[in-house]
Write a protein that holds these residues in place. Structure first.
Motif, PDB file in Angstrom:
ATOM      1  N   ARG A  14       0.829  -1.363  -0.172  1.00  0.00           N
ATOM      2  CA  ARG A  14      -0.134  -0.189   0.360  1.00  0.00           C
ATOM      3  C   ARG A  14       0.787   1.066   0.015  1.00  0.00           C
ATOM      4  O   ARG A  14       0.626   2.442  -1.054  1.00  0.00           O
ATOM      5  CB  ARG A  14      -0.940   0.382   1.287  1.00  0.00           C
ATOM      6  CG  ARG A  14      -2.138  -1.321   0.643  1.00  0.00           C
ATOM      7  CD  ARG A  14      -3.561  -0.862   2.130  1.00  0.00           C
ATOM      8  NE  ARG A  14      -2.573  -1.022   3.688  1.00  0.00           N
ATOM      9  CZ  ARG A  14      -2.809  -1.525   4.059  1.00  0.00           C
ATOM     10  NH1 ARG A  14      -3.121  -3.634   3.213  1.00  0.00           N
ATOM     11  NH2 ARG A  14      -2.517  -1.969   5.169  1.00  0.00           N
ATOM     12  N   ARG A  17       2.167   1.688  -3.106  1.00  0.00           N
ATOM     13  CA  ARG A  17       1.116   2.447  -4.443  1.00  0.00           C
ATOM     14  C   ARG A  17       0.880   3.632  -3.941  1.00  0.00           C
ATOM     15  O   ARG A  17       0.573   4.962  -4.901  1.00  0.00           O
ATOM     16  CB  ARG A  17       0.149   1.206  -4.245  1.00  0.00           C
ATOM     17  CG  ARG A  17      -0.270   0.480  -4.653  1.00  0.00           C
ATOM     18  CD  ARG A  17      -1.498  -0.305  -5.229  1.00  0.00           C
ATOM     19  NE  ARG A  17      -2.657  -0.412  -4.680  1.00  0.00           N
ATOM     20  CZ  ARG A  17      -3.253  -0.664  -3.619  1.00  0.00           C
ATOM     21  NH1 ARG A  17      -2.687  -1.847  -3.732  1.00  0.00           N
ATOM     22  NH2 ARG A  17      -3.812  -0.312  -1.774  1.00  0.00           N
ATOM     23  N   VAL A  18       1.511   4.012  -2.391  1.00  0.00           N
ATOM     24  CA  VAL A  18       0.314   5.436  -2.091  1.00  0.00           C
ATOM     25  C   VAL A  18       1.926   7.192  -3.055  1.00  0.00           C
ATOM     26  O   VAL A  18       2.112   7.853  -3.446  1.00  0.00           O
ATOM     27  CB  VAL A  18       0.732   5.526  -0.871  1.00  0.00           C
ATOM     28  CG1 VAL A  18       0.950   7.036  -0.686  1.00  0.00           C
ATOM     29  CG2 VAL A  18      -0.606   5.447  -0.343  1.00  0.00           C
ATOM     30  N   SER A  20       3.756   5.472  -5.681  1.00  0.00           N
ATOM     31  CA  SER A  20       3.435   6.087  -7.293  1.00  0.00           C
ATOM     32  C   SER A  20       3.195   6.224  -7.652  1.00  0.00           C
ATOM     33  O   SER A  20       3.092   7.084  -8.659  1.00  0.00           O
ATOM     34  CB  SER A  20       3.680   4.014  -7.585  1.00  0.00           C
ATOM     35  OG  SER A  20       4.887   3.583  -7.267  1.00  0.00           O
ATOM     36  N   SER A  21       2.054   7.078  -6.460  1.00  0.00           N
ATOM     37  CA  SER A  21       0.495   7.764  -7.179  1.00  0.00           C
ATOM     38  C   SER A  21       0.941   8.779  -7.211  1.00  0.00           C
ATOM     39  O   SER A  21       0.502   9.810  -7.492  1.00  0.00           O
ATOM     40  CB  SER A  21      -0.949   7.006  -5.879  1.00  0.00           C
ATOM     41  OG  SER A  21      -0.771   5.476  -6.264  1.00  0.00           O
ATOM     42  N   ALA A  43      -4.057   5.447  -5.262  1.00  0.00           N
ATOM     43  CA  ALA A  43      -3.431   4.287  -5.043  1.00  0.00           C
ATOM     44  C   ALA A  43      -4.719   3.642  -4.334  1.00  0.00           C
ATOM     45  O   ALA A  43      -4.358   2.530  -3.762  1.00  0.00           O
ATOM     46  CB  ALA A  43      -2.415   4.982  -3.787  1.00  0.00           C
TER      47      ALA A  43
END
Length: 196
Positions: A14, A17-18, A20-21, A43
């Motif tokens: 998680r 993803r955060v 990367s976003s 994300a």
């Protein structure tokens, strides 16, 4: 260990993803495009989850900066720079790192703005990013006396940061960033293009 389809993502997944976003949003529209609600939505995490990881937008973007510097340092350690002198090796490090930053100017500008923030949650990340950059320069300066190497690394780090701020704020070009670093490196290590 990563989750499979249908499994609950791990905390690390998680968090990745955060990050990367946030980078994607910054690359698309710079610092102002990174809004916590948009990061959470992209994300696929709840706002509460996002704020458990990061206290603020600057904290989040500074964490992205640390991840990027770590990635550059990792690539340099896997494929060390070559050169016959410390000057040549330092300039090779500068070139590789600057190319990585140049490929995403919006994200680079956003990350530099965040890592400069007075937000207390950013302070440890500032130290970590500076340490990773210093480590890259230090690795390239084999053969230079350690005490002198530490001083040169510190000064070059300041010149590099200042030159990058000039670039992302539109005061200079990427070519001028390289020229400033080339001049400073030549003055400190000999070789290259010092002033006439």
């Amino acid at each position: 260990m990563s989750s499979t389809e249908g499994d609950v993502p791990t905390v690390e997944e998680r968090r990745r993803r955060v990050l990367s976003s946030a980078i994607e949003l910054a690359d698309e529209g710079g610092y102002d495009a990174v809004q916590m609600r948009d990061v959470a939505s992209r994300a696929g995490v709840a706002m509460g989850t996002l704020y458990r990881y990061f206290d603020s937008k600057d904290h989040l973007l500074a964490a992205c900066q640390v991840e990027q510097v770590r990635a550059i340092r990792g690539r340099l350690r896997r494929r060390p720079v070559r050169g016959g002198s410390p000057y040549e090796r330092v300039m090779a490090v500068v070139d590789r790192a600057t190319r990585a930053m140049e490929s995403s100017p919006g994200a680079t500008a956003a990350l530099l703005r965040a890592i400069s923030s007075p937000d207390p949650s950013v302070t440890p990340l500032q130290a970590e990013a500076a340490g990773a950059m210093a480590s890259m320069l230090d690795d390239a300066m084999g053969g230079v006396e350690p005490g002198r190497r530490a001083a040169i690394t510190r000064v070059l780090g300041h010149v590099w940061f200042s030159a990058l701020l000039g670039w992302v704020n539109g005061w200079s070009t990427v070519g001028e960033v390289r020229s400033e670093l080339e001049e400073a490196t030549g003055l400190l290590l000999g070789g290259g293009a010092g002033p006439e």
